[in-house]
Design a protein around this motif. Structure first.
Motif, mmCIF file in Angstrom:
data_model
loop_
_atom_site.group_PDB
_atom_site.id
_atom_site.type_symbol
_atom_site.label_atom_id
_atom_site.label_comp_id
_atom_site.label_asym_id
_atom_site.label_seq_id
_atom_site.Cartn_x
_atom_site.Cartn_y
_atom_site.Cartn_z
ATOM 1 N N VAL A 1 14.208 -12.839 -27.909
ATOM 2 C CA VAL A 1 14.987 -13.911 -28.540
ATOM 3 C C VAL A 1 14.269 -15.250 -28.383
ATOM 4 O O VAL A 1 14.175 -16.046 -29.330
ATOM 5 N N GLN A 2 13.758 -15.512 -27.210
ATOM 6 C CA GLN A 2 13.001 -16.745 -26.984
ATOM 7 C C GLN A 2 11.769 -16.814 -27.874
ATOM 8 O O GLN A 2 11.446 -17.862 -28.435
ATOM 9 N N SER A 3 11.075 -15.681 -28.004
ATOM 10 C CA SER A 3 9.894 -15.638 -28.867
ATOM 11 C C SER A 3 10.258 -15.969 -30.310
ATOM 12 O O SER A 3 9.552 -16.724 -30.986
ATOM 13 N N LEU A 4 11.369 -15.413 -30.780
ATOM 14 C CA LEU A 4 11.795 -15.656 -32.159
ATOM 15 C C LEU A 4 12.130 -17.128 -32.370
ATOM 16 O O LEU A 4 11.746 -17.728 -33.387
ATOM 17 N N ILE A 5 12.815 -17.736 -31.405
ATOM 18 C CA ILE A 5 13.196 -19.147 -31.529
ATOM 19 C C ILE A 5 11.967 -20.044 -31.553
ATOM 20 O O ILE A 5 11.826 -20.919 -32.418
ATOM 21 N N GLU B 1 9.437 -4.648 -29.475
ATOM 22 C CA GLU B 1 10.678 -3.887 -29.653
ATOM 23 C C GLU B 1 11.231 -3.388 -28.316
ATOM 24 O O GLU B 1 12.440 -3.274 -28.131
ATOM 25 N N SER B 2 10.335 -3.095 -27.393
ATOM 26 C CA SER B 2 10.792 -2.602 -26.092
ATOM 27 C C SER B 2 11.088 -3.726 -25.114
ATOM 28 O O SER B 2 11.401 -3.481 -23.952
ATOM 29 N N GLY B 3 10.987 -4.978 -25.565
ATOM 30 C CA GLY B 3 11.294 -6.127 -24.719
ATOM 31 C C GLY B 3 10.037 -6.779 -24.185
ATOM 32 O O GLY B 3 8.960 -6.212 -24.183
ATOM 33 N N GLY B 4 10.182 -8.041 -23.738
ATOM 34 C CA GLY B 4 9.052 -8.766 -23.177
ATOM 35 C C GLY B 4 8.444 -9.720 -24.178
ATOM 36 O O GLY B 4 8.878 -9.826 -25.321
ATOM 37 N N LEU C 1 4.182 -22.388 -25.817
ATOM 38 C CA LEU C 1 5.443 -21.822 -25.343
ATOM 39 C C LEU C 1 5.599 -20.356 -25.754
ATOM 40 O O LEU C 1 6.247 -19.579 -25.047
ATOM 41 N N ILE C 2 4.990 -19.972 -26.892
ATOM 42 C CA ILE C 2 5.022 -18.566 -27.301
ATOM 43 C C ILE C 2 4.380 -17.699 -26.220
ATOM 44 O O ILE C 2 4.840 -16.591 -25.931
#
Length: 546
Positions: free
Chosen positions: A453-457, A374-377, A445-446
């Protein structure tokens, strides 16, 4: 591997294991019990006026046609498959809030997610063996009921240890329905449609996943659902647990009221009249409105009745009786690792372990990992959440976690559509190997990506590709073993997969706070191994069930 027999201009496919091949590898049993046998077709077509045809199982299934019955069967079996997905995956959506109410550390959460898999490990083989001996339908009704009842009771458990126990017993029920449902479903299907229909059945796992994510999104953030009853603090997540038990109970009721026993099982149990009645029901529903009459025929049934209680019991000591029961219960496993089945069984054992460790080890922790982002990264960037639970707050509930879980669940759809369209033309082996290799890359890649956003994709890619793996594995698993071993084999491999799932969840629980990269990269390596090993499996495309 399937063999091709050329007869004129036509090409007929023989099953993977033919009678002559199997007879060379009869089991070594003191009781002289033959685990499976294959009979040659004994058809007396046009032998004389009034001669009755004698059909094999595959011929009788073709005679019954394809239509309304099979679509109804798909809905009922699919709902059962979805109910298993809901029961398994609901725990992953509990973690962000239940960890506060039950005072859970990361290790406790690992045990909680592992508990249902421990129950599935125990239930998978036991229920599978009973399904091969007593019938698919009866086992499905009982196992789905156990799943639903104890899953619902877990919502009322005030203490962590009791909640853990209820989830464990619920897992025993889930362990029975997952392998048996695919054996049961496949034994109604015509050969040329079997692959696509099993893939269609597997898509209901996605439906269960979406249902669990949607329920979590709608129910858990509703903090107004709260009351106290003695030592029980009933929060919204408990209502979510209770609702997740409803699909299993309704599935058990549908099987009890609507579904017949598998005709393939009835034929192997030498219950010809009952099998013919099932084929008649299938024919009448499939041919409704077409003005066709059910043809007269008899069946090539087993010469040895099965599926009924034994008339004789051991009169020895209690220890001797227990030993005899264990010996009979383990006989299918012994047969799986003998003769022509040995190599494929070893390969499937490795594949089930790799995919189960990777999929369940990672999937059950997605909501928790996303909350930490939630805080990014990246998911492994924010690992400084040790078990100082008194300083943590689970309220107000962060709805973004459940929205992301819903998106990931919905990302299964492209993989399911691809499986249905390609399974019969490409074959389960190619899809299984290819999807495992792509899944391995997506998990790697995870670990590499840096933004939410990249993690979600990438996680959605993993979700969509891994479902192809499971669909292909469901098809291949049902076609590699004969009727008398099918449920036992799938139950055994399901048990192996649960050991892997338990290991994966415990490792994630231990390392997610200190070294998150280790389990993530381990998942990637195991998926890569499974994809390479899958190349050793025989091709089963459109083969007959033995």
């Amino acid at each position: 591997m399937s063999r091709h027999v050329h007869t004129g201009d036509t090409e007929a496919r023989e099953p993977l294991l033919t009678g002559d091949y199997l007879e060379q590898h009869e089991p070594d049993s003191d009781e002289g019990e033959i685990i499976f046998e294959r009979r040659a077709s004994n058809i007396t077509r046009d032998a004389g006026v009034g001669a009755q045809r004698r059909l094999t199982y595959e011929e009788a299934v073709e005679e019954a046609g394809f239509g309304l019955f099979h679509w109804l069967l798909l809905v009922v079996c699919g709902w059962a498959n979805a109910s298993d997905a809901v029961e398994i995956l609901c725990v992953s959506f509990l973690l962000p809030t239940a960890r506060c109410d039950l005072s859970l550390s990361s290790s406790d959460m690992g045990l909680l997610t592992a508990s249902i898999f421990l129950g599935m490990m125990v239930g998978g083989y036991v229920w599978g063996y009973l399904a091969d001996q007593r019938g698919r339908r009866r086992v499905l009704i009982v196992s789905l009921t156990v799943n639903g009842v104890f899953g619902g009771l877990a919502s009322l458990a005030p203490w962590f240890w009791l909640f853990l126990l209820m989830r464990l017993i619920s897992g025993i029920g889930v362990g029975g329905s997952i392998p048996v449902i695919f054996s049961y479903f496949s034994e109604f299907m015509p050969r040329l449609r079997r692959g696509a229909m099993i893939s269609a059945l597997a898509t209901f796992w996605m439906a269960g996943n979406i249902l669990a994510a949607g329920l979590a999104w709608m129910v858990i953030p509703r903090t107004s659902v709260h009351f106290s009853l003695g030592s029980l603090n009933f929060q919204s997540w408990r209502l979510f647990v209770m609702l997740c038990s409803v699909p299993s109970l309704t599935s058990a009721l549908l099987f009890r009221l609507l579904m017949p026993e598998s005709p393939k099982f009835l034929m192997e149990a030498a219950r010809e009249k009952e099998a013919i009645h099932v084929f008649k029901v299938m024919f009448e529903l499939n041919m409704r409105g077409k003005g066709k009459d059910f043809p007269k025929f008899s069946l090539c049934t087993s010469s040895k009745p099965r599926g009924k209680p034994e008339e004789t019991r051991s009169r020895g000591s209690r220890r001797g009786r227990v030993a005899n029961i264990l010996k009979k219960g383990l006989a299918p496993v012994k047969q799986m690792f003998k003769g022509p089945l040995r190599s494929r069984s070893i390969v499937l054992l490795v594949i089930f372990y790799c995919i189960s460790f990777g999929y369940y080890g990672l999937w059950m922790w997605f909501p928790e990992l996303f909350e930490r982002m939630e805080s990014g990264g990246s998911p492994c960037a924010n690992v400084s959440l040790p078990s100082s639970l008194h300083n943590q707050s689970c309220y107000p509930v962060k709805t973004a976690v459940y929205m992301e879980g819903f998106i990931i669940a919905a990302s299964n759809l492209p993989g399911n559509i691809f499986s249905i369209l390609m399974i019969d033309s490409t074959g389960g082996k190619a899809l299984l190997s290819g999807s495992l290799l792509v899944s391995s890359l997506s998990v790697f890649l995870i670990y590499m990506i840096q933004t939410k956003v990249q993690s979600l994709i990438v996680t959605c890619v993993f979700s969509g590709v891994s479902v192809i793996t499971w669909n292909a594995l469901d098809v291949v698993g049902t076609e590699l073993y004969p009727t008398q071993l099918r449920s036992s084999a799938l139950g055994f491999f399901t048990g192996v997969g649960r050991v892997a799932a338990i290991t994966g969840n415990v490792i994630f629980g231990k390392l997610v706070d200190t070294n998150c990269a280790v389990p993530v990269l381990l998942v990637s390596a195991l998926l890569l191994t499974g994809g390479l090993v899958a190349l050793l499996l025989p091709q089963t495309k459109q083969t007959e069930l033995t």
